[in-house]
Design an enzyme around this catalytic site. Structure first.
Site, mmCIF file in Angstrom:
data_model
loop_
_atom_site.group_PDB
_atom_site.id
_atom_site.type_symbol
_atom_site.label_atom_id
_atom_site.label_comp_id
_atom_site.label_asym_id
_atom_site.label_seq_id
_atom_site.Cartn_x
_atom_site.Cartn_y
_atom_site.Cartn_z
ATOM 1 N N THR A 198 0.856 -1.217 0.000
ATOM 2 C CA THR A 198 0.000 0.000 0.000
ATOM 3 C C THR A 198 0.877 1.248 0.000
ATOM 4 O OG1 THR A 198 -2.026 -0.823 1.020
ATOM 5 C CG2 THR A 198 -1.390 1.317 1.728
ATOM 6 N N ARG A 226 -14.613 -6.786 -1.204
ATOM 7 C CA ARG A 226 -14.003 -6.540 0.112
ATOM 8 C C ARG A 226 -13.372 -5.143 0.164
ATOM 9 N NH1 ARG A 226 -8.504 -5.148 1.736
ATOM 10 N NH2 ARG A 226 -8.096 -6.058 3.761
ATOM 11 N N GLY A 228 -10.863 -2.658 2.568
ATOM 12 C CA GLY A 228 -9.897 -2.759 3.659
ATOM 13 C C GLY A 228 -9.960 -1.575 4.602
ATOM 14 N N ASP A 229 -8.896 -1.415 5.369
ATOM 15 C CA ASP A 229 -8.830 -0.349 6.382
ATOM 16 C C ASP A 229 -8.458 1.008 5.802
ATOM 17 O OD1 ASP A 229 -6.280 -1.677 5.825
ATOM 18 O OD2 ASP A 229 -5.449 -0.222 7.240
ATOM 19 N N THR A 249 -0.538 0.368 7.013
ATOM 20 C CA THR A 249 -0.439 -0.643 5.956
ATOM 21 C C THR A 249 -0.307 -2.008 6.603
ATOM 22 O OG1 THR A 249 0.951 -1.556 4.196
ATOM 23 C CG2 THR A 249 2.052 -0.112 5.781
ATOM 24 N N GLY A 250 -1.032 -2.965 6.064
ATOM 25 C CA GLY A 250 -0.975 -4.308 6.637
ATOM 26 C C GLY A 250 -2.291 -5.018 6.455
ATOM 27 N N GLY A 252 -5.674 -5.463 6.665
ATOM 28 C CA GLY A 252 -6.718 -4.481 6.929
ATOM 29 C C GLY A 252 -7.785 -4.889 7.927
HETATM 30 N N1 ASP Z 1 -4.142 -2.395 4.466
HETATM 31 C C1 ASP Z 1 -4.441 -2.724 3.094
HETATM 32 C C2 ASP Z 1 -5.753 -3.474 3.059
HETATM 33 O O1 ASP Z 1 -5.986 -4.312 3.899
HETATM 34 C C3 ASP Z 1 -3.401 -3.536 2.426
HETATM 35 C C4 ASP Z 1 -1.991 -3.159 2.705
HETATM 36 O O2 ASP Z 1 -1.699 -2.228 3.410
HETATM 37 O O3 ASP Z 1 -1.106 -3.820 2.196
HETATM 38 O O4 ASP Z 1 -6.517 -3.259 2.147
#
Ligand code: ASP
Length: 336
Positions: A198, A226, A228-229, A249-250, A252
């Site tokens: 991200t 879907r 995400g966060d 980032t991670g 979500g």
């Molecule tokens: N946080 C993002 C999501 O879950 C993905 C990411 O940060 O890699 O959509």
């Protein structure tokens, strides 16, 4: 005499107001209260990258791309531009770069499409805008900003968001624009194994305003529209001049359930933790115990920066008006 007494009482009221304010906003908000004139911090996604699995060529390309993105925001801030402009323009640079999982480099859904999410937030007034699950807006971060400034809403999704972006005169692209062979081939591998990435940015401008933004293609192989966060205010994105700006980032689903970005702000506001203490607690304690991998970049109102992550790497970089800057990828390098 009466006047003297009145002055004394007025003085007491004033000094007690001052003490209250200090405690209310948290005395220990920052390790350093020395204010940077401006500051910027970015991420290009957290994930499983290590020195062993990232080729020297890719390592070089990512670092150069992070430098390019941060230079954009740095210039805007140094010239007196707003934190919001710096965040938007920096993120646009990364959205246009196929190396990142945002805009042009977005990962593929299970069905082989690209669905993008983005959000931006203004720390000066808590205004926010977001788009979710969009398939044809070239720069989702700009659409998010328009939702914030030109609509009465906070988040628009799918076809409605596209229609709004069209009406705003933003650049619309055929969904095939987001097709990159690398990401498509990656999908074939990932169809068995989920993967993330991200982009995000936080900035402090010369007027003391904080802003945060995040843009993503989401998790590869995602299904059923879907979301995400990243576009959810308080989960992957948050900014408040009284506390901090955060972009995450991670994984979500964990960032949403643990309201990661707002939790960092709340720990500073209600518990008086510093930016570092709050972000470390959330990312390297709460999230780790929950099993949520990822990281955040964040910044307080003094321009202090923190970039904690619990994955093996996170593309990240920062620059501050006192001349300090750095670009890092792995766990064992630079500051976190
Ligand atoms: N946080 C993002 C999501 O879950 C993905 C990411 O940060 O890699 O959509």
């Amino acid at each position: 005499m009466i006047i003297l007494e009145a002055l004394l009482i007025f003085g007491l009221i004033l000094s007690s107001c001052k003490t209250d304010k200090k405690t209310a906003s948290g005395q220990a908000i920052s390790a350093s209260k020395q204010k940077q004139e401006w500051a910027i911090v970015i991420h290009g996604g957290a994930g499983g990258m290590t020195k062993e699995n990232l080729t020297p060529e890719l390592d070089k390309e990512y670092r150069a791309s992070l430098v390019e993105a941060i230079s954009k925001g740095k210039k805007i801030l140094a010239e007196g531009g707003s934190a919001l402009d710096a965040v938007e323009q920096t993120i646009r640079t990364m959205e246009d770069n196929p190396l990142f999982n945002a805009g042009k480099g977005a990962v593929f859904t299970h069905e082989g499409r690209n669905e993008l999410d983005a959000a931006i937030m203004d720390g000066s007034n808590l205004a926010a805008g977001a788009v979710a699950g969009v398939t044809d807006i070239k720069n989702p971060i700009t659409a998010a900003r328009r939702v914030m400034t030109n609509s009465p809403h906070v988040m628009l999704a799918g076809a409605g968001a596209s229609q709004f972006a069209k009406e705003q005169g933003l650049e619309i692209v055929p969904p095939s624009y987001f097709y990159t062979e690398k990401r498509f081939n990656e999908l074939q591998e990932i169809l068995k194994k989920e993967k993330n990435g991200t982009v995000g940015c936080c900035a402090l401008d010369k007027n003391g305003n904080l802003a945060a933004g995040t843009s993503t293609g989401g998790m590869a192989n995602k299904r059923y529209n879907r979301i995400g966060d990243s576009p959810i205010i308080g989960a992957g994105t948050y900014a408040n001049n009284n506390t901090c700006a955060v972009s995450g980032t991670g994984h979500g689903e964990y960032f949403i359930r643990w309201t990661v970005a707002h939790d960092i702000s709340a720990l500073m506001e209600y518990k008086g933790l510093t930016l570092r203490e709050a972000s470390e607690l959330v990312v390297n304690d709460k999230l780790v115990k929950a099993g949520g991998s990822g990281g955040v970049v964040c910044m307080d109102k003094y321009g202090n920066i923190s970039m904690p992550f619990n994955s093996s790497g996170m593309f990240r970089g920062f620059a501050t008006s006192d001349g300090k800057e750095g670009i890092f990828i792995y766990k064992d390098e630079g500051i976190r």
